[in-house]
Design an enzyme around this catalytic site. Structure first.
Site, PDB file in Angstrom:
ATOM      1  N   ASN A   9       0.870  -1.170   0.000  1.00 45.82           N
ATOM      2  CA  ASN A   9       0.000   0.000   0.000  1.00 45.82           C
ATOM      3  C   ASN A   9       0.910   1.223   0.000  1.00 45.82           C
ATOM      4  OD1 ASN A   9      -1.811   2.035   0.457  1.00 45.82           O
ATOM      5  ND2 ASN A   9      -2.833   1.044   2.189  1.00 45.82           N
ATOM      6  N   ARG A  93      -2.437  -1.985  -3.696  1.00 47.44           N
ATOM      7  CA  ARG A  93      -3.669  -1.223  -3.530  1.00 47.44           C
ATOM      8  C   ARG A  93      -3.617  -0.014  -4.464  1.00 47.44           C
ATOM      9  NH1 ARG A  93      -5.444   3.008   0.986  1.00 47.44           N
ATOM     10  NH2 ARG A  93      -7.627   3.100   0.427  1.00 47.44           N
ATOM     11  N   HIS A 182     -13.117   2.643  -0.633  1.00 47.66           N
ATOM     12  CA  HIS A 182     -13.119   1.601   0.412  1.00 47.66           C
ATOM     13  C   HIS A 182     -13.698   0.295  -0.120  1.00 47.66           C
ATOM     14  CE1 HIS A 182     -13.565   4.905   3.740  1.00 47.66           C
ATOM     15  NE2 HIS A 182     -12.282   4.591   3.591  1.00 47.66           N
ATOM     16  N   ARG A 243     -13.586  15.204   7.023  1.00 47.36           N
ATOM     17  CA  ARG A 243     -14.347  15.582   5.823  1.00 47.36           C
ATOM     18  C   ARG A 243     -15.803  15.850   6.165  1.00 47.36           C
ATOM     19  NH1 ARG A 243     -12.144  10.579   3.230  1.00 47.36           N
ATOM     20  NH2 ARG A 243     -10.102  11.116   2.400  1.00 47.36           N
ATOM     21  N   ARG A 286     -12.548   8.329  20.454  1.00 49.69           N
ATOM     22  CA  ARG A 286     -12.276   8.092  21.890  1.00 49.69           C
ATOM     23  C   ARG A 286     -12.265   9.416  22.647  1.00 49.69           C
ATOM     24  NH1 ARG A 286      -7.404   4.297  20.084  1.00 49.69           N
ATOM     25  NH2 ARG A 286      -7.511   5.904  18.499  1.00 49.69           N
ATOM     26  N   GLU A 386      -8.310  -5.322   4.762  1.00 51.94           N
ATOM     27  CA  GLU A 386      -8.119  -4.976   3.345  1.00 51.94           C
ATOM     28  C   GLU A 386      -6.902  -5.676   2.758  1.00 51.94           C
ATOM     29  OE1 GLU A 386      -8.894  -0.949   4.832  1.00 51.94           O
ATOM     30  OE2 GLU A 386      -9.559  -0.480   2.810  1.00 51.94           O
TER      31      GLU A 386
HETATM   32  P1  ADP Z   1      -8.259   5.034   8.677  1.00 57.39           P
HETATM   33  O1  ADP Z   1      -7.837   3.675   8.136  1.00 57.39           O
HETATM   34  O2  ADP Z   1      -9.357   5.697   7.921  1.00 57.39           O
HETATM   35  O3  ADP Z   1      -7.144   5.956   9.047  1.00 57.39           O
HETATM   36  P2  ADP Z   1      -9.157   3.529  11.008  1.00 57.39           P
HETATM   37  O4  ADP Z   1     -10.108   2.561  10.439  1.00 57.39           O
HETATM   38  O5  ADP Z   1      -7.857   3.042  11.529  1.00 57.39           O
HETATM   39  O6  ADP Z   1      -8.958   4.773  10.058  1.00 57.39           O
HETATM   40  O7  ADP Z   1      -9.927   4.300  12.179  1.00 57.39           O
HETATM   41  C1  ADP Z   1      -9.302   5.314  12.922  1.00 57.39           C
HETATM   42  C2  ADP Z   1     -10.321   5.940  13.858  1.00 57.39           C
HETATM   43  O8  ADP Z   1     -10.942   4.921  14.660  1.00 57.39           O
HETATM   44  C3  ADP Z   1      -9.728   6.886  14.874  1.00 57.39           C
HETATM   45  O9  ADP Z   1      -9.654   8.196  14.344  1.00 57.39           O
HETATM   46  C4  ADP Z   1     -10.725   6.828  16.033  1.00 57.39           C
HETATM   47  O10 ADP Z   1     -11.739   7.801  15.843  1.00 57.39           O
HETATM   48  C5  ADP Z   1     -11.359   5.468  15.900  1.00 57.39           C
HETATM   49  N1  ADP Z   1     -10.988   4.522  16.958  1.00 57.39           N
HETATM   50  C6  ADP Z   1      -9.912   3.731  17.026  1.00 57.39           C
HETATM   51  N2  ADP Z   1      -9.918   2.995  18.160  1.00 57.39           N
HETATM   52  C7  ADP Z   1     -11.027   3.364  18.844  1.00 57.39           C
HETATM   53  C8  ADP Z   1     -11.611   2.991  20.099  1.00 57.39           C
HETATM   54  N3  ADP Z   1     -11.045   2.079  20.881  1.00 57.39           N
HETATM   55  N4  ADP Z   1     -12.774   3.574  20.445  1.00 57.39           N
HETATM   56  C9  ADP Z   1     -13.362   4.497  19.652  1.00 57.39           C
HETATM   57  N5  ADP Z   1     -12.875   4.884  18.474  1.00 57.39           N
HETATM   58  C10 ADP Z   1     -11.727   4.345  18.067  1.00 57.39           C
END
Ligand code: ADP
Length: 402
Positions: A9, A93, A182, A243, A286, A386
């Site tokens: 990726n 990817r 996605h 966004r 969080r 993924e």
């Molecule tokens: P991306 O791949 O789009 O960067 P992810 O799927 O890894 O994102 O998701 C990241 C987001 O998941 C974080 O910004 C946070 O808001 C949320 N997140 C991660 N762990 C937790 C948790 N334990 N509780 C609540 N939200 C969480």
């Protein structure tokens, strides 16, 4: 026999990789190179097969070529080098495949040229993806390399969902339509959800809610995507970490005419400074939950706006599908934030949707049901993967030739 697949990726300043053995779908190694082009690039490699500890080092990694060579060196140190006859292929990817790429595709010069031609509709992602492909091809010119497109799963959308209601000639001239993103995750999660229900993908209708920092919903009928919330770009649809998602397009003219903002400034505003971060200053769910627990009104409003939009999409896709067997939550927020799942389906009992409080709060690693026993519509948490999906699609394409 060659049974290994390396998944790459490649982003603008980072490369993430995972090496799989497709005999048992096991992960042999994983790693990343971050801050490419800076003096403090980070190389982190974890030899998973050996149960080894992560190795980390910082120092300058000049470009993608140097990054892939660093990766190759780490893999070779574990006896998993790119020159191994056991390596069957590299799966890449690629974010945007336009209308042209409806399936994973073995890369040749023509395919590279097509991916390049799509850069105007994916200026942030396709150039970096292409650099990864070209660099990897230079390292192993004889090895099959497969492009797996984020948009491919959505190419089954009917024209009624894929077209914007704008002048057809203008739309076609500029390739303006809803592509969706996605897709690799939506494909994987919709299939894994069918699996969880003990059914074949063809038998079930699923609403997939991919809620990460970027977020998108999809309506999947019998294994085929019929609608998704992201559009020409990932900006459309749900409220995301940074966004805006859906809004009146006239907001943009207003910001130009009255706010005196340039197209680039508005692009940054809507993609980087909006969504949860624009509403309350935080994009991590969080942190938002913690602030709500402390009585923070702005965090509460941001959460409510996020949930309101999510609920609207659940309702819309319920109507698009007519019959829904499952709603699946996935990605960082979807997999971890129980309050988001609870709030998103609250009040939808009339549609057969509900979560069981205890099941929703329980932690777990694998796919699991969180709806009450005997519920009309299953509500599930289905962790996305993924990289595994890219490896599976890559191996399906080239593995049979081994
Ligand atoms: P991306 O791949 O789009 O960067 P992810 O799927 O890894 O994102 O998701 C990241 C987001 O998941 C974080 O910004 C946070 O808001 C949320 N997140 C991660 N762990 C937790 C948790 N334990 N509780 C609540 N939200 C969480």
């Amino acid at each position: 026999m060659s049974t290994r697949v390396l998944v790459l990726n490649s982003g603008s300043s980072s490369v993430k990789y995972q090496l799989f053995d497709m005999r048992d779908n096991s992960r042999l190694a994983a790693g990343l190179v971050e801050r490419i082009g800076e003096r403090t690039s980070l190389v982190r490699h974890t030899p998973l097969a050996a149960g080894g500890r992560a190795r980390e080092r910082t120092g300058p990694v000049a470009d993608h070529d140097a990054a892939l060579k660093a990766m190759a060196g780490e893999l070779a140190a574990d006896g998993l080098g790119l020159d191994s006859p056991e390596l069957a292929a590299i799966g890449h990817r690629v974010v945007h495949g336009g209308k042209r790429f409806t399936e994973p595709t073995v890369v040749d010069d023509r395919v590279c040229a097509e991916i390049e031609r799509l850069i105007p509709v994916a200026p942030l992602h396709n150039p970096a993806n292409l650099t990864g492909i070209r660099t990897a091809r230079a390292l192993r010119p004889d090895l099959p390399q497969v492009a797996v497109f984020d948009t491919a799963f959505h190419t089954t959308m009917p024209e009624s969902a894929a077209r914007y209601a704008i002048d057809v000639k203008t739309a076609d001239e500029h390739r303006i339509r809803r592509y969706g993103f996605h897709g690799t995750s939506h494909a994987y999660v919709s299939r894994a959800t069918a699996d969880l229900l003990g059914k074949a993908p063809e038998e079930v209708n699923v609403i997939v809610l991919h809620l990460g920092n970027g977020a998108s919903a999809s309506a999947v009928r019998g294994g085929r995507c019929v609608d998704t919330s992201m559009g020409l770009t990932p900006l459309e649809g749900l409220v995301m970490g940074t966004r805006s998602g859906d809004m009146d397009p006239a907001v943009i003219f207003h910001l130009m005419r009255v706010g005196g903002m340039s197209a680039d400034e508005i692009d940054t505003l809507l993609n980087k400074k909006s969504g949860l971060v624009g509403l309350c200053g935080d994009n991590d769910m969080r942190e938002i939950r913690r602030r709500i627990d402390e009585g923070d009104e702005r965090a509460k409003l941001a959460f409510d706006i996020y949930i309101h939009r999510l609920k609207k999409y659940i309702g819309a896709y319920y109507a698009v599908l007519g019959r829904v067997d499952a709603v699946a939550f996935t990605a960082g927020v979807g997999e971890n934030a129980a309050p988001v799942r609870e709030a998103a389906v609250a009040g939808l009992e009339g549609m057969g949707l509900a979560v069981d409080a205890e099941r929703n709060a329980a932690r777990g690693d694998g796919p699991r049901l969180i709806s009450p026993e005997g519920a009309r519509v299953a509500v599930a948490v289905v962790p996305t993967d993924e990289e595994m999906e890219i490896a599976t699609q890559t191996y399906a394409l080239v593995g049979k030739n081994n």
